[in-house]
Design an enzyme around this catalytic site. Structure first.
Site, PDB file in Angstrom:
ATOM      1  CE  LYS A 109      37.191  50.147  54.818  1.00  0.00           C
ATOM      2  NZ  LYS A 109      36.292  50.450  55.939  1.00  0.00           N
ATOM      3  NE  ARG A 134      36.521  43.634  54.690  1.00  0.00           N
ATOM      4  CZ  ARG A 134      35.902  44.787  54.398  1.00  0.00           C
ATOM      5  NH1 ARG A 134      36.362  45.369  53.133  1.00  0.00           N
ATOM      6  NH2 ARG A 134      34.760  45.449  54.841  1.00  0.00           N
ATOM      7  NE  ARG A 137      27.355  52.996  54.734  1.00  0.00           N
ATOM      8  CZ  ARG A 137      28.180  52.176  54.831  1.00  0.00           C
ATOM      9  NH1 ARG A 137      29.476  52.716  54.581  1.00  0.00           N
ATOM     10  NH2 ARG A 137      28.142  51.062  55.096  1.00  0.00           N
ATOM     11  NE  ARG A 196      26.937  48.783  52.721  1.00  0.00           N
ATOM     12  CZ  ARG A 196      28.414  48.836  52.813  1.00  0.00           C
ATOM     13  NH1 ARG A 196      29.016  49.783  52.220  1.00  0.00           N
ATOM     14  NH2 ARG A 196      28.926  47.754  53.520  1.00  0.00           N
ATOM     15  NE  ARG A 228      29.567  46.008  57.475  1.00  0.00           N
ATOM     16  CZ  ARG A 228      29.040  46.959  57.260  1.00  0.00           C
ATOM     17  NH1 ARG A 228      27.569  47.266  57.455  1.00  0.00           N
ATOM     18  NH2 ARG A 228      29.534  47.906  56.692  1.00  0.00           N
TER      19      ARG A 228
HETATM   20  P1  AP5 Z   1      31.960  55.408  54.745  1.00  0.00           P
HETATM   21  O1  AP5 Z   1      32.792  56.462  53.968  1.00  0.00           O
HETATM   22  O2  AP5 Z   1      30.780  55.058  53.874  1.00  0.00           O
HETATM   23  O3  AP5 Z   1      32.751  54.350  55.644  1.00  0.00           O
HETATM   24  P2  AP5 Z   1      33.384  53.048  54.967  1.00  0.00           P
HETATM   25  O4  AP5 Z   1      34.744  52.972  55.921  1.00  0.00           O
HETATM   26  O5  AP5 Z   1      33.537  52.909  53.594  1.00  0.00           O
HETATM   27  O6  AP5 Z   1      32.426  51.909  55.459  1.00  0.00           O
HETATM   28  P3  AP5 Z   1      31.751  50.414  54.968  1.00  0.00           P
HETATM   29  O7  AP5 Z   1      30.857  49.954  55.839  1.00  0.00           O
HETATM   30  O8  AP5 Z   1      31.645  50.767  53.425  1.00  0.00           O
HETATM   31  O9  AP5 Z   1      33.152  49.548  55.045  1.00  0.00           O
HETATM   32  P4  AP5 Z   1      32.923  47.967  55.214  1.00  0.00           P
HETATM   33  O10 AP5 Z   1      34.586  47.836  54.996  1.00  0.00           O
HETATM   34  O11 AP5 Z   1      32.249  47.363  55.975  1.00  0.00           O
HETATM   35  O12 AP5 Z   1      32.193  47.710  53.682  1.00  0.00           O
HETATM   36  P5  AP5 Z   1      32.590  47.261  52.334  1.00  0.00           P
HETATM   37  O13 AP5 Z   1      31.751  47.665  51.571  1.00  0.00           O
HETATM   38  O14 AP5 Z   1      34.122  47.386  52.051  1.00  0.00           O
HETATM   39  O15 AP5 Z   1      31.315  56.194  56.134  1.00  0.00           O
HETATM   40  C1  AP5 Z   1      30.324  55.736  56.668  1.00  0.00           C
HETATM   41  C2  AP5 Z   1      29.196  56.804  57.253  1.00  0.00           C
HETATM   42  O16 AP5 Z   1      29.866  57.711  57.930  1.00  0.00           O
HETATM   43  C3  AP5 Z   1      28.702  57.612  55.937  1.00  0.00           C
HETATM   44  O17 AP5 Z   1      27.291  58.023  56.253  1.00  0.00           O
HETATM   45  C4  AP5 Z   1      29.555  58.914  56.066  1.00  0.00           C
HETATM   46  O18 AP5 Z   1      28.852  60.094  55.364  1.00  0.00           O
HETATM   47  C5  AP5 Z   1      29.938  59.131  57.495  1.00  0.00           C
HETATM   48  N1  AP5 Z   1      31.146  59.718  57.557  1.00  0.00           N
HETATM   49  C6  AP5 Z   1      32.248  59.236  57.092  1.00  0.00           C
HETATM   50  N2  AP5 Z   1      33.504  59.960  57.468  1.00  0.00           N
HETATM   51  C7  AP5 Z   1      32.947  60.681  58.419  1.00  0.00           C
HETATM   52  C8  AP5 Z   1      33.474  61.688  59.491  1.00  0.00           C
HETATM   53  N3  AP5 Z   1      34.871  61.953  59.326  1.00  0.00           N
HETATM   54  N4  AP5 Z   1      32.690  62.322  60.282  1.00  0.00           N
HETATM   55  C9  AP5 Z   1      31.188  62.192  60.314  1.00  0.00           C
HETATM   56  N5  AP5 Z   1      30.788  61.279  59.330  1.00  0.00           N
HETATM   57  C10 AP5 Z   1      31.730  60.578  58.592  1.00  0.00           C
HETATM   58  O19 AP5 Z   1      32.308  45.639  52.464  1.00  0.00           O
HETATM   59  C11 AP5 Z   1      30.921  45.287  52.684  1.00  0.00           C
HETATM   60  C12 AP5 Z   1      30.941  43.457  52.821  1.00  0.00           C
HETATM   61  O20 AP5 Z   1      31.568  42.978  51.568  1.00  0.00           O
HETATM   62  C13 AP5 Z   1      31.993  42.873  53.736  1.00  0.00           C
HETATM   63  O21 AP5 Z   1      31.184  42.890  54.977  1.00  0.00           O
HETATM   64  C14 AP5 Z   1      32.332  41.716  53.215  1.00  0.00           C
HETATM   65  O22 AP5 Z   1      31.384  40.909  53.227  1.00  0.00           O
HETATM   66  C15 AP5 Z   1      32.632  41.959  51.757  1.00  0.00           C
HETATM   67  N6  AP5 Z   1      33.998  42.281  51.618  1.00  0.00           N
HETATM   68  C16 AP5 Z   1      34.530  43.498  51.033  1.00  0.00           C
HETATM   69  N7  AP5 Z   1      35.832  43.481  50.660  1.00  0.00           N
HETATM   70  C17 AP5 Z   1      36.079  42.283  51.038  1.00  0.00           C
HETATM   71  C18 AP5 Z   1      37.310  41.607  51.186  1.00  0.00           C
HETATM   72  N8  AP5 Z   1      38.598  42.386  50.762  1.00  0.00           N
HETATM   73  N9  AP5 Z   1      37.476  40.410  51.447  1.00  0.00           N
HETATM   74  C19 AP5 Z   1      36.047  39.521  51.830  1.00  0.00           C
HETATM   75  N10 AP5 Z   1      35.203  40.271  51.993  1.00  0.00           N
HETATM   76  C20 AP5 Z   1      34.999  41.492  51.295  1.00  0.00           C
END
Ligand code: AP5
Length: 215
Positions: free
Chosen positions: A13, A89, A128, A161, A172
Site C-alpha cells: 500500500k 480498517r 522492509r 519498524r 497484524r
Molecule cells: P509496503 O508498501 O511498505 O507495504 P504496506 O502494505 O504499506 O504495509 P504496512 O506494513 O505499512 O501496512 P500495515 O497496514 O500493516 O501498517 P500501517 O502502517 O498501516 O511494502 C512492504 C515491503 O514490501 C517493503 O519493503 C517494499 O519495498 C516491499 N514491496 C512492496 N511492494 C512490492 C512488490 N510488488 N514486490 C516486491 N516487494 C514489494 O499500520 C501500522 C499499525 O498502525 C497497525 O498495526 C495498527 O496498530 C495501527 N493502525 C493504522 N491504521 C489504523 C486504522 N485505520 N485503524 C486502527 N489502527 C490502525
C-alpha cells in the site's frame, strides 16, 4: 480522484501510494504514518496509540476516525483528491468515512484491493527498511538502497519498524483477516472494489492499478 488502498500488512500500500500520490497529485493520508509520527513526538495521541501499534492490534475506531476527519477537512485545494492508505480498517470506520464524505459533498471513486498471500507478506515485512528522514520504503532484497542502511533520496539512516518482527507481523495479519477483510465485501457491494494482484513486482502492480482506473 479519491481512492482507498486496501490490503493486508505488506501488500504494498505504501509503495504504491508513493507513486500514485505524485502521478495523480493526491493527498496521501496514511494512518500508520500519522500514528508513528505522533508516537515519535510523544503526543497524547501517540502515547495512547503506542501499545496498540507495537503489538499489532488496531487503535480504537474513535481515535482513528477523529484523526482522519481532521486531515480530510484540511486537504490543500491544489490537490486533485486523496489517497487513504490503511484507513478504513473496520466496517465501523468505513461507515464513518461514508458519513464524513457525505457531509463534505465528496465520494470515493475506487477502492484498490491489493491481494497477497501470507508467505509474501512475511518475506516483504521481515526485509522492509524505511528512511527516518523522508519515509521512503526499501527492501533488503527486492529494493536495496545503493549504500547500506542509507536513503538514496535524502541520505538519512534507514531503520526497521518495531512492529516488523515475525510475531507481530503474524498478529497484524490475523487482525487484518478478522477485522479488515470484511471490507472487501463492503466495497464490492458498493461497486467500488478493484482487485489487484500484488504478488508481482511493484511496477507490474502499478500498471494494473493504472489500467483498472482507466488512466
Ligand atoms: P509496503 O508498501 O511498505 O507495504 P504496506 O502494505 O504499506 O504495509 P504496512 O506494513 O505499512 O501496512 P500495515 O497496514 O500493516 O501498517 P500501517 O502502517 O498501516 O511494502 C512492504 C515491503 O514490501 C517493503 O519493503 C517494499 O519495498 C516491499 N514491496 C512492496 N511492494 C512490492 C512488490 N510488488 N514486490 C516486491 N516487494 C514489494 O499500520 C501500522 C499499525 O498502525 C497497525 O498495526 C495498527 O496498530 C495501527 N493502525 C493504522 N491504521 C489504523 C486504522 N485505520 N485503524 C486502527 N489502527 C490502525
Amino acid at each position: 480522484m479519491n481512492l482507498v488502498l486496501l490490503g493486508p500488512p505488506g501488500a504494498g500500500k505504501g509503495t504504491q501510494a508513493e507513486i500514485l500520490r505524485d502521478r495523480l497529485s493526491l493527498e496521501h493520508l496514511s494512518t500508520g504514518d500519522i500514528l508513528r509520527s505522533e508516537m515519535k513526538k510523544e503526543t497524547e495521541l501517540g502515547k495512547k496509540a503506542k501499545e496498540y501499534v507495537e503489538s499489532g492490534k488496531l487503535v480504537p475506531d474513535k481515535i482513528i476516525v477523529g484523526m482522519i476527519a481532521e486531515r480530510l477537512a484540511n486537504i490543500s485545494p491544489d490537490k486533485k483528491g486523496f489517497l487513504l492508505d490503511g484507513f478504513p480498517r473496520t466496517v465501523a470506520q468505513a461507515e464513518e468515512l461514508d458519513k464524513i464524505l457525505d457531509d463534505m459533498g465528496k465520494k470515493l471513486d475506487a477502492v484498490l484491493y491489493l491481494r497477497v498471500s501470507w508467505e509474501v507478506v512475511k518475506e516483504r515485512l521481515t526485509g522492509r527498511l524505511i528512511c527516518r528522514g523522508c519515509g521512503a520504503i526499501y527492501h533488503k532484497k527486492n529494493k536495496p538502497p545503493k549504500k547500506d542502511m542509507v536513503c538514496d533520496i535524502c541520505g538519512e539512516e534507514l531503520y526497521q519498524r518495531s512492529d516488523d518482527n515475525e510475531i507481530v507481523i503474524k498478529n497484524r495479519f490475523d487482525v487484518y483477516n478478522e477485522q479488515t477483510a470484511p471490507l472487501i465485501e463492503y466495497y464490492k457491494e458498493r461497486s467500488l472494489l478493484k482487485e489487484i494482484n500484488s504478488e508481482v513486482s511493484a511496477e507490474d502492480t502499478y500498471t494494473q492499478i493504472i489500467s483498472v482506473l482507466g488512466l
